[in-house]
Design a protein around this motif. Structure first.
Motif, PDB file in Angstrom:
ATOM      1  N   MET A 197       0.456  -1.415   0.203  1.00 12.61           N
ATOM      2  CA  MET A 197      -0.454  -0.106   0.073  1.00 12.61           C
ATOM      3  C   MET A 197       0.812   1.450   0.106  1.00 12.61           C
ATOM      4  N   THR A 198       1.896   1.347   0.507  1.00 19.37           N
ATOM      5  CA  THR A 198       2.894   2.737   0.631  1.00 19.37           C
ATOM      6  C   THR A 198       3.426   2.738  -0.201  1.00 19.37           C
ATOM      7  N   ALA A 199       3.997   1.206  -1.101  1.00 17.58           N
ATOM      8  CA  ALA A 199       4.545   1.829  -2.468  1.00 17.58           C
ATOM      9  C   ALA A 199       3.671   2.098  -3.161  1.00 17.58           C
ATOM     10  N   ILE A 200       2.832   1.728  -3.521  1.00 17.56           N
ATOM     11  CA  ILE A 200       0.963   1.998  -4.141  1.00 17.56           C
ATOM     12  C   ILE A 200       1.146   3.388  -4.199  1.00 17.56           C
ATOM     13  N   ARG A 201       1.181   4.679  -3.259  1.00 18.10           N
ATOM     14  CA  ARG A 201       0.643   5.549  -2.393  1.00 18.10           C
ATOM     15  C   ARG A 201       2.244   6.387  -2.595  1.00 18.10           C
ATOM     16  N   GLN A 202       3.238   5.891  -2.929  1.00 20.14           N
ATOM     17  CA  GLN A 202       4.143   6.714  -3.108  1.00 20.14           C
ATOM     18  C   GLN A 202       4.771   7.124  -4.625  1.00 20.14           C
ATOM     19  N   PHE A 203       4.014   6.247  -5.029  1.00 18.06           N
ATOM     20  CA  PHE A 203       4.189   6.121  -6.465  1.00 18.06           C
ATOM     21  C   PHE A 203       3.661   6.534  -7.355  1.00 18.06           C
ATOM     22  N   PHE A 204       1.284   6.644  -6.448  1.00  7.76           N
ATOM     23  CA  PHE A 204       0.706   7.794  -7.385  1.00  7.76           C
ATOM     24  C   PHE A 204       1.391   9.462  -6.539  1.00  7.76           C
ATOM     25  N   ASP A 205       1.670   9.976  -6.233  1.00 12.67           N
ATOM     26  CA  ASP A 205       1.962  10.726  -4.607  1.00 12.67           C
ATOM     27  C   ASP A 205       3.510  11.152  -6.246  1.00 12.67           C
ATOM     28  N   SER A 206       4.403  10.380  -6.290  1.00 11.93           N
ATOM     29  CA  SER A 206       5.171  11.101  -6.992  1.00 11.93           C
ATOM     30  C   SER A 206       5.346  11.597  -8.393  1.00 11.93           C
ATOM     31  N   ASN A 207       3.942  11.206  -8.915  1.00  4.73           N
ATOM     32  CA  ASN A 207       3.943  10.995 -10.165  1.00  4.73           C
ATOM     33  C   ASN A 207       2.524  12.321  -9.953  1.00  4.73           C
ATOM     34  N   ASP A 208       1.791  12.980  -9.505  1.00  2.00           N
ATOM     35  CA  ASP A 208       1.647  14.014  -8.376  1.00  2.00           C
ATOM     36  C   ASP A 208       0.006  13.714  -8.905  1.00  2.00           C
ATOM     37  N   PHE A 209      -0.208  12.625  -8.396  1.00  2.00           N
ATOM     38  CA  PHE A 209      -1.337  12.278  -8.286  1.00  2.00           C
ATOM     39  C   PHE A 209      -2.296  12.962  -6.667  1.00  2.00           C
ATOM     40  N   LEU A 210      -3.380  12.808  -6.590  1.00  2.00           N
ATOM     41  CA  LEU A 210      -3.735  13.870  -5.824  1.00  2.00           C
ATOM     42  C   LEU A 210      -4.873  12.489  -4.667  1.00  2.00           C
ATOM     43  N   GLU A 211      -4.523  12.519  -3.403  1.00  6.12           N
ATOM     44  CA  GLU A 211      -5.026  10.526  -2.662  1.00  6.12           C
ATOM     45  C   GLU A 211      -6.675  12.054  -2.436  1.00  6.12           C
ATOM     46  N   VAL A 212      -7.701  11.303  -2.701  1.00  7.45           N
ATOM     47  CA  VAL A 212      -9.126  11.658  -2.134  1.00  7.45           C
ATOM     48  C   VAL A 212      -9.233  10.652  -1.550  1.00  7.45           C
TER      49      VAL A 212
END
Length: 511
Positions: A197-212
């Motif tokens: 879960m952490t790896a996925i979130r990191q990947f999205f965050d580092s690609n300028d995605f916003l978690e909602v």
RNA sequence: GGGCCAUUAGCUCAGUGGUAGAGCAGGUGACUUUUAAUCACUUGGUCGGGGGUUCGAAUCCCUCAUGGCUCACCA
């Protein structure tokens, strides 16, 4: 009132608890102390041994460790016991001479496997070379009144061999706490899951995605074809559904001006339970403005490979009998090609549902007479193609009538820009070049109502608010959804979803 | 929902019509460097629930419950 009636073993443990109390020891004390985890204590010894010069003796290294008693060997005037904390196991060396009669007898007679204890002493190696705590003082931290199904184990070449392990799957799931307490490798699965879960979130965050986060309780469910769980709000007198997908709420956010959003959360589907289906499961969806489904494919390959590398250390994984290479690029094949290859039917030659059904029956396949053309094509995919897709593969260009949120392919009225991807013979996720034409979308909803007119639950009402949002203008975008539980099944090499859910859904058992 | 299989001691399992068993755990004892410790003795069961067949059922039949596999269903 509890239904608990102590059995013989439990009654004996209650007696021991009273004996500890009578000796002035609280079996459930308020506070505990620990200077080292089991692993830290062992490292402390190993490091000072490594630093030792010839002829020197080891310094005194006093440690206080805590944990659950997992083995107990009474040798008369010495007891060897292992305790386990989250870092691992360490042996306690408990000798009459070092403790005195009273404390020693108490340890030997009134403790059981499963009890939590705290022990203080110098760390040293026994004659057999095992790092151990030479206990001088100890106290109980929690008395286990019921015996855990603790199994004996032995380490052979670094591998833990367990004898008569607690393995009844039903009891393991119903009493997951006991399963976790005695089966260390089960604990490892959920550590891997958290890491994923952490790896996925990191990947999205580092690609300028916003978690909602969007509503779980929805007045209108949609975004997928599945039966919902329903509930209601008492005070508002409102009928509500647990969400079956996040799709429509997330895409509204693109109208609002966010360009890249993702959500990880629970979806609920009131459908059958299987090795890859649980009524509540964790879904990942993302939407990215100005992407098409080719962009989504590129991103998906990288995301999955990155996640696998972070969790397992490699983009090549072992799943059952298969070795699977997750490194990009993955196979890309249209649905038409895939079905031609594995079912030997070119479905475009049968543009009518009845003709296609006849062709499917001719090759010995199943075709419900009421199924639409798209459903039949999808059936061919599930029956003939999916089991063969062990290495990661994108299957592209899906029938329009089963894909109400995907954009049409120009000059091909039957197909839309949609892909599903498969790994290990399982459907992992689903993605589109998202439909952003509000009038086309309205027509798709109307078509769905015709398609599902026989099934009220699948025939969800038209979401007028979503259409209104689209009419304000939605940027072109690519969207994606994936069952996270299935990804951890792959990464942890588990053949059922229940092994990767802490509390999988089980039928109620009347005791 | 259908089919097949399973359910016996706290845990893991034998036992297919004739007195319910083993290993581990538990209890008592021996053993001051063991590690699946060992050795001796030993407690423990409504054989998943209910019904039936039989002189007699853990065992055969019916039914219910739970679980597993599988099929169906799940864009």
């Amino acid at each position: 009132m509890s239904n608990w009636q102590p059995n013989a073993l439990e009654s004996r443990r209650i007696e021991k608890m009273e004996a500890l109390r009578a000796a002035g020891m609280d079996p459930f004390p308020l506070r505990a102390e620990r200077t080292h985890t089991a692993q830290q204590a062992i490292h402390l010894l190993e490091k000072s041994e490594a630093d030792l010069n010839d002829g020197d003796t080891l310094p005194d290294m006093k440690v206080t460790v805590t944990g659950r008693i997992v083995s107990f060997r009474d040798k008369g005037k010495i007891v060897f016991a292992h305790i386990e904390d989250e870092s691992g196991r360490i042996q306690l060396f408990v000798r009459l001479n070092n403790l005195g009669q009273e404390s020693y007898e108490l340890f030997k007679k009134q403790l059981d496997l499963g009890d939590f204890v705290q022990a203080t002493g110098l760390i040293f190696r026994t004659r057999m070379g095992e790092p151990s705590v030479n206990v001088t003082t100890w106290k109980i931290l929690s008395k286990a009144l019921s015996p855990l199904p603790v199994a004996k184990e032995q380490e052979v070449d670094g591998e833990v061999v367990r004898y008569s392990a607690f393995s009844d799957v039903e009891e393991r799931y119903r009493q997951r706490y006991a399963d976790l307490a005695v089966n260390r490798e089960v604990r490892d699965v959920f550590r891997a899951r958290a890491k994923m879960m952490t790896a996925i979130r990191q990947f999205f965050d580092s690609n300028d995605f916003l978690e909602v986060e969007t509503p779980v309780l929805q007045p209108i469910y949609g975004g997928a074809a599945a039966r919902p769980f329903s509930t209601h709000h008492n005070q508002l007198k409102q009928e509500l559904f647990l969400r079956i997908s996040f799709e429509l709420y997330l895409k509204r956010l693109l109208v609002g001006g966010y360009e890249r959003v993702y959500e990880i959360g629970r979806d609920f589907r009131n459908e059958g339970v299987s090795f890859k289906h649980n009524p509540e499961f964790t879904q990942l969806e993302f939407y990215a403005a100005y992407w098409d489904y080719y962009d989504v494919m590129d991103f998906t390959e990288r995301m999955i490979a990155h996640t696998a590398e972070t969790v397992t250390g490699s983009s090549t994984i072992v799943f059952g009998d298969h070795t699977i290479n997750l490194a990009p690029p993955w196979t890309r094949m249209t649905l038409r090609e895939a079905i031609k290859k594995y079912a030997e039917i070119d479905y475009v030659e049968y543009p009518d549902a009845a003709e296609l059904a006849t062709a499917i029956k001719k090759i010995g396949g199943q075709a419900s007479p009421s199924a639409s053309w798209g459903k039949l094509v999808d059936g061919l995919l599930g029956d003939y193609v999916e089991p063969n897709l062990i290495q990661p593969a994108f299957i592209t260009e899906y029938p329009r009538d089963i894909s109400p949120f995907a954009k049409k392919i120009p000059n091909d009225p039957a197909h839309v820009e949609r892909f599903e991807f498969f790994i290990g013979g399982m459907e992992m996720g689903n993605a589109f070049t998202e439909l952003n034409d509000p009038l086309d979308q309205e027509q798709r909803f109307l078509d769905l109502q015709t398609l599902y007119k026989a099934d009220e639950d699948l025939n969800n009402p038209i979401d007028d608010d979503y259409l209104r949002a689209m009419r304000y203008g939605m940027p072109p975008n690519g969207g994606f959804g994936m069952g996270i539980d299935r990804l951890i099944m792959l990464l942890a090499d588990k053949s059922t979803i229940r092994e990767v859910l802490l509390y999988p859904h089980l039928r109620e058992k009347i005791e």
